[in-house]
Design a protein around this motif. Sequence first.
Motif, PDB file in Angstrom:
ATOM      1  N   THR A  70       0.874  -0.867   0.192  1.00 57.00           N
ATOM      2  CA  THR A  70       0.209   0.259  -0.128  1.00 57.00           C
ATOM      3  C   THR A  70       1.131   1.154   0.268  1.00 57.00           C
ATOM      4  N   ASP A  71       2.057   1.641   0.887  1.00 52.29           N
ATOM      5  CA  ASP A  71       2.483   2.276   1.023  1.00 52.29           C
ATOM      6  C   ASP A  71       3.381   3.228  -0.756  1.00 52.29           C
ATOM      7  N   ASP A  72       4.002   1.794  -0.908  1.00 54.58           N
ATOM      8  CA  ASP A  72       4.613   2.360  -2.554  1.00 54.58           C
ATOM      9  C   ASP A  72       3.443   1.760  -3.681  1.00 54.58           C
ATOM     10  N   PHE A  73       2.195   1.520  -3.358  1.00 58.72           N
ATOM     11  CA  PHE A  73       0.918   2.095  -4.773  1.00 58.72           C
ATOM     12  C   PHE A  73       0.518   3.507  -3.842  1.00 58.72           C
ATOM     13  N   VAL A 115       0.493   9.165  -5.953  1.00 59.16           N
ATOM     14  CA  VAL A 115       0.460  10.688  -5.612  1.00 59.16           C
ATOM     15  C   VAL A 115       1.574  10.507  -6.680  1.00 59.16           C
ATOM     16  N   LYS A 116       2.544  10.725  -6.955  1.00 59.00           N
ATOM     17  CA  LYS A 116       3.784  10.887  -8.090  1.00 59.00           C
ATOM     18  C   LYS A 116       3.616  10.781  -9.608  1.00 59.00           C
ATOM     19  N   LYS A 157      -4.149  14.504  -3.302  1.00 56.32           N
ATOM     20  CA  LYS A 157      -4.333  13.622  -1.795  1.00 56.32           C
ATOM     21  C   LYS A 157      -4.248  11.859  -2.437  1.00 56.32           C
ATOM     22  N   THR A 158      -3.919  11.019  -1.673  1.00 48.99           N
ATOM     23  CA  THR A 158      -4.001   9.786  -2.149  1.00 48.99           C
ATOM     24  C   THR A 158      -3.925   9.248  -0.284  1.00 48.99           C
TER      25      THR A 158
END
Length: 170
Positions: free
Chosen positions: A52-55, A60-61, A66-67
């Motif tokens: 989840t953190d990578d996704f 965002v990138k 905001k995600t």
Amino acid sequence: MHLLNTKFVTIFLAFALSGFFKSSKHPLHVSTTEVNFNAKDKTLEISAKIFTDDFESVLVKLYKQKTDLSNPSIKQKMDELVKKYLISHLQLKANGKPVALNYIGFEIDHEATNIYLEVEKIPALKSVEVNDTILYDMFEDQMSIVHIVKASVRKSTKILYPDKSFTANF
């Protein structure tokens, strides 16, 4: 003396590695995609699992929004982003022909996000080609594990960046 050196090295490595792991949540960048042929319903059922953190970071990138995938108040907005990302980073061919992926939804499972898609109207399955670039815009060490399942036959591989595709023939 040798035992003392071994203890010192062990303690030193424990401190050094604990600092390393605190600074990066998981040094391994991997996603998993599974494609199951449902002969009864004549569909391909696809699931992708991504940290989840990578996704969230890649969303965002790319989309500059905001995600927060775990926030129920913006679930509809997140569904739109997840669908947009997955449809552009995961393509399939069934029996040599490109197929349209229908986005079903996503759910958070501990530290991972599970995304569900399907392809309808697949009367028989002779081959599946998966083109997977999930998180390639984020990590040059990205690894994609791909499983393709038809009845009791399971074909699996790992795709390492910059490679993108895997074909399974049945």
